[in-house]
Design an enzyme around this catalytic site. Structure first.
Site, PDB file in Angstrom:
ATOM      1  N   LYS A 186      -9.659  44.997   2.593  1.00 47.25           N
ATOM      2  CA  LYS A 186      -9.598  43.620   3.117  1.00 47.25           C
ATOM      3  C   LYS A 186      -8.256  43.032   2.729  1.00 47.25           C
ATOM      4  O   LYS A 186      -7.700  43.362   1.674  1.00 47.25           O
ATOM      5  CB  LYS A 186     -10.713  42.767   2.510  1.00 47.25           C
ATOM      6  CG  LYS A 186     -11.000  41.518   3.303  1.00 47.25           C
ATOM      7  CD  LYS A 186     -11.854  41.824   4.510  1.00 47.25           C
ATOM      8  CE  LYS A 186     -12.153  40.638   5.367  1.00 47.25           C
ATOM      9  NZ  LYS A 186     -13.121  40.966   6.427  1.00 47.25           N
ATOM     10  N   GLY A 237     -23.754  27.680  14.398  1.00 51.07           N
ATOM     11  CA  GLY A 237     -22.409  28.137  14.775  1.00 51.07           C
ATOM     12  C   GLY A 237     -22.405  28.549  16.232  1.00 51.07           C
ATOM     13  O   GLY A 237     -23.259  29.324  16.676  1.00 51.07           O
ATOM     14  N   GLY A 275     -19.482  29.706  17.929  1.00 46.25           N
ATOM     15  CA  GLY A 275     -18.135  30.225  18.156  1.00 46.25           C
ATOM     16  C   GLY A 275     -18.193  31.646  18.692  1.00 46.25           C
ATOM     17  O   GLY A 275     -19.118  32.020  19.422  1.00 46.25           O
ATOM     18  N   ASN A 276     -17.215  32.439  18.278  1.00 50.39           N
ATOM     19  CA  ASN A 276     -17.109  33.805  18.773  1.00 50.39           C
ATOM     20  C   ASN A 276     -18.393  34.601  18.529  1.00 50.39           C
ATOM     21  O   ASN A 276     -18.922  35.231  19.445  1.00 50.39           O
ATOM     22  CB  ASN A 276     -15.915  34.463  18.083  1.00 50.39           C
ATOM     23  CG  ASN A 276     -15.586  35.794  18.695  1.00 50.39           C
ATOM     24  OD1 ASN A 276     -16.313  36.755  18.484  1.00 50.39           O
ATOM     25  ND2 ASN A 276     -14.541  35.845  19.489  1.00 50.39           N
ATOM     26  N   ALA A 277     -18.916  34.529  17.311  1.00 53.25           N
ATOM     27  CA  ALA A 277     -20.109  35.324  16.986  1.00 53.25           C
ATOM     28  C   ALA A 277     -21.383  34.630  17.492  1.00 53.25           C
ATOM     29  O   ALA A 277     -22.135  35.194  18.290  1.00 53.25           O
ATOM     30  CB  ALA A 277     -20.168  35.563  15.479  1.00 53.25           C
ATOM     31  N   GLY A 278     -21.630  33.390  17.052  1.00 52.18           N
ATOM     32  CA  GLY A 278     -22.883  32.702  17.384  1.00 52.18           C
ATOM     33  C   GLY A 278     -22.996  32.323  18.855  1.00 52.18           C
ATOM     34  O   GLY A 278     -24.070  32.472  19.466  1.00 52.18           O
TER      35      GLY A 278
HETATM   36  P1  NAD Z   1     -15.514  30.922  15.025  1.00 52.28           P
HETATM   37  O1  NAD Z   1     -14.452  30.135  14.376  1.00 52.28           O
HETATM   38  O2  NAD Z   1     -15.307  31.475  16.393  1.00 52.28           O
HETATM   39  O3  NAD Z   1     -16.864  30.037  15.114  1.00 52.28           O
HETATM   40  C1  NAD Z   1     -17.393  29.354  14.026  1.00 52.28           C
HETATM   41  C2  NAD Z   1     -18.433  28.364  14.544  1.00 52.28           C
HETATM   42  O4  NAD Z   1     -19.037  27.731  13.428  1.00 52.28           O
HETATM   43  C3  NAD Z   1     -17.846  27.242  15.411  1.00 52.28           C
HETATM   44  O5  NAD Z   1     -18.703  27.005  16.500  1.00 52.28           O
HETATM   45  C4  NAD Z   1     -17.839  26.046  14.470  1.00 52.28           C
HETATM   46  O6  NAD Z   1     -17.959  24.814  15.173  1.00 52.28           O
HETATM   47  C5  NAD Z   1     -19.085  26.341  13.679  1.00 52.28           C
HETATM   48  N1  NAD Z   1     -19.163  25.596  12.424  1.00 52.28           N
HETATM   49  C6  NAD Z   1     -18.185  25.314  11.531  1.00 52.28           C
HETATM   50  N2  NAD Z   1     -18.680  24.541  10.544  1.00 52.28           N
HETATM   51  C7  NAD Z   1     -19.985  24.376  10.818  1.00 52.28           C
HETATM   52  C8  NAD Z   1     -21.034  23.671  10.174  1.00 52.28           C
HETATM   53  N3  NAD Z   1     -20.819  23.004   9.051  1.00 52.28           N
HETATM   54  N4  NAD Z   1     -22.266  23.711  10.724  1.00 52.28           N
HETATM   55  C9  NAD Z   1     -22.492  24.377  11.873  1.00 52.28           C
HETATM   56  N5  NAD Z   1     -21.539  25.057  12.517  1.00 52.28           N
HETATM   57  C10 NAD Z   1     -20.307  25.042  12.002  1.00 52.28           C
HETATM   58  O7  NAD Z   1     -15.902  32.066  13.979  1.00 52.28           O
HETATM   59  P2  NAD Z   1     -16.691  33.425  14.270  1.00 52.28           P
HETATM   60  O8  NAD Z   1     -15.733  34.501  14.587  1.00 52.28           O
HETATM   61  O9  NAD Z   1     -17.821  33.125  15.205  1.00 52.28           O
HETATM   62  O10 NAD Z   1     -17.270  33.758  12.812  1.00 52.28           O
HETATM   63  C11 NAD Z   1     -18.439  33.120  12.306  1.00 52.28           C
HETATM   64  C12 NAD Z   1     -18.959  33.950  11.138  1.00 52.28           C
HETATM   65  O11 NAD Z   1     -19.247  35.266  11.583  1.00 52.28           O
HETATM   66  C13 NAD Z   1     -17.979  34.091   9.963  1.00 52.28           C
HETATM   67  O12 NAD Z   1     -18.733  34.185   8.770  1.00 52.28           O
HETATM   68  C14 NAD Z   1     -17.359  35.443  10.225  1.00 52.28           C
HETATM   69  O13 NAD Z   1     -16.867  36.041   9.025  1.00 52.28           O
HETATM   70  C15 NAD Z   1     -18.551  36.205  10.778  1.00 52.28           C
HETATM   71  N6  NAD Z   1     -18.140  37.381  11.530  1.00 52.28           N
HETATM   72  C16 NAD Z   1     -17.499  37.248  12.715  1.00 52.28           C
HETATM   73  C17 NAD Z   1     -17.102  38.385  13.378  1.00 52.28           C
HETATM   74  C18 NAD Z   1     -16.429  38.299  14.716  1.00 52.28           C
HETATM   75  O14 NAD Z   1     -16.164  39.366  15.294  1.00 52.28           O
HETATM   76  N7  NAD Z   1     -16.164  37.133  15.254  1.00 52.28           N
HETATM   77  C19 NAD Z   1     -17.344  39.666  12.821  1.00 52.28           C
HETATM   78  C20 NAD Z   1     -18.024  39.762  11.610  1.00 52.28           C
HETATM   79  C21 NAD Z   1     -18.402  38.595  10.963  1.00 52.28           C
END
Ligand code: NAD
Length: 418
Positions: free
Chosen positions: A111, A222, A224-227
């Site tokens: 990492k 959430g 974003g990308n994942a949720g």
């Molecule tokens: P992102 O920045 O695309 O999305 C994050 C989301 O969380 C946004 O919709 C944001 O508005 C929301 N958010 C922020 N603060 C918040 C709160 N207090 N309450 C509710 N929602 C809130 O990030 P992502 O890529 O979706 O990553 C989210 C998680 O998933 C992280 O822990 C990341 O490490 C993990 N993850 C992501 C990936 C990936 O490929 N994107 C892979 C492995 C793990």
């Protein structure tokens, strides 16, 4: 680091060691190997000078932790975040080791992190920082040594600068040194939604074992990308997503939200709040009525303060480390099943591995081919983890650690001289 009610401050690396100690009680691997698994093989700290737009030079600090490479080259993302610490990077590199091992891909764990708030940098400063970090670590990485990728606040554009800098330094084309690249530079089809796709296959598998079908209600923290992408995938497949949240607030409709419309709405309005046909959730998000809760935003969001309010029977950890150890104890007493992050969000690293394989062969697969291979790996891994948890009469989290730590220990012991 988070401070929880009734507890001391939790350090991510100490949490990781605690999980490792728990799994050791169950599988009792050789003591010498266990001792080696308690620290990274290497952790480099670098200073990165950046010429700021105002002419001054600012020094940033970055880390690259290489936890274990017994099963293959170190693999793990690079995050740009003001809260990065050496211990966080070390813990995340250990979790990458377990993540690659639990899904059986031939990679170790690493990492990287730089202490910076990238939103305060201009594009020119961000590019210098990205290239500067690679100048600092390039002797330690390579397709057969250590392969970085995007993480928090880094993306495919930053990966392009990093790849370009690496190739300039070594003087050859080496697309496999970094994953999460744009398709034009050797990225893989489906990489952009691989985390949510992998999480979808794991959820399908484990939910069916608990008798939770498409009528089950699902809440996702959430968007974003994942949720957000997972919500879309579930909706398209006929699942009922009843609540979602983002950084601005949360909404609920117990009959099910129209996620396709919600995606358009969020794009236009910047938040999910006030989505027509839903109610804004005034109460805390985690007390919402749902059979399945999916934290996909922040680490530590399910903690000692809200765990007892959770009504779900199943939690799928799509974010990294969303359930604290203290919350896990409370949830275990309530019989809640938690599918751990190292399995639930491993789809991203699986397709990163496919990206590397395609780069090495210089031959690129169709989207269908990528998805078919991803589905098999995620489903088989979920089956194995579930079986471990039943065979050892333990949690699904420890079921995942059993597969992962056993595989790493086996590779380490196979390398020992007699
Ligand atoms: P992102 O920045 O695309 O999305 C994050 C989301 O969380 C946004 O919709 C944001 O508005 C929301 N958010 C922020 N603060 C918040 C709160 N207090 N309450 C509710 N929602 C809130 O990030 P992502 O890529 O979706 O990553 C989210 C998680 O998933 C992280 O822990 C990341 O490490 C993990 N993850 C992501 C990936 C990936 O490929 N994107 C892979 C492995 C793990």
């Amino acid at each position: 680091m988070k401070k929880e009610k009734n507890t001391v401050i939790s350090n991510p690396f100490e949490n990781m060691l605690r999980q490792l100690a728990d799994v050791q009680k169950l599988i009792k691997i050789d003591q010498n190997i266990f001792a080696q698994l308690q620290s990274p093989q290497k952790c480099l700290e670098v200073s990165i000078p950046v010429r700021m737009d105002n002419g001054s030079v600012k020094i940033f600090t970055g880390f690259r932790a290489q936890y274990n490479d017994a099963r293959g080259p170190y693999k793990g993302g690079i995050r740009f975040h003001p809260a990065v610490t050496r211990d966080e990077v070390k813990a995340l590199s250990a979790w990458m080791t377990w993540k690659c091992a639990v899904v059986g891909i031939p990679l170790g764990g690493g990492k990287g992190g730089v202490i910076v708030d990238p939103r305060t940098l201009s594009e020119k400063e961000l590019e210098q920082l990205s290239r500067g970090f690679i100048k600092g670590i390039y002797k330690l990485i390579g397709p057969k040594v250590d392969v970085p990728a995007p993480d928090v606040y880094t993306d495919s554009k930053i990966m392009s600068w990093m790849l370009d800098e690496y190739e300039k330094l070594v003087g050859v084309h080496e697309p496999g040194v970094i994953t999460g690249k744009p398709l034009a530079l050797g990225g893989s089809k489906a990489r952009s939604y691989s985390t949510s796709e992998g999480a979808f296959y794991v959820l399908q598998n484990i939910a069916s074992k608990l008798g939770l079908d498409k009528n089950a209600s699902i809440a996702i923290e959430g968007f974003g990308n994942a949720g957000g992408l997972l919500a879309e995938r579930l909706f398209t497949d006929g699942y009922k997503v009843v609540a979602v949240s983002d950084s601005k607030g949360a909404i609920e409709n117990q009959k099910g939200l129209n996620i396709k419309e919600l995606v358009k709405y969020k794009k236009a309005n910047g938040s999910v709040l006030n989505f027509p046909g839903s109610q804004n959730l005034k109460n805390k998000f985690f007390s919402v009525k749902a059979d399945i809760m999916i934290p996909a935003a922040l680490d530590g969001s399910i903690n000692a303060e809200n765990a007892s309010e959770i009504k779900a029977r199943l939690i799928l950890e799509v974010a990294n480390g969303p359930v604290t150890n203290e919350a896990e104890t409370i949830l275990a007493k309530k019989g809640v099943i938690i599918v751990p992050d190292i399995l639930a969000n491993a789809g991203g690293v699986v397709v990163s591995y496919f990206e590397q394989v395609q780069n090495a062969a210089n031959y690129y697969w169709s989207e269908e081919e990528v998805l078919e291979k991803l589905k098999k790996i995620m489903t088989d891994s979920a089956e194995e983890v579930w079986k471990n948890s039943r065979d050892y009469k333990t949690t699904v989290r420890l079921g995942a650690y059993i597969s992962a730590v056993k595989r790493v220990a086996e590779a380490m012991s196979a390398r020992l001289s007699v």
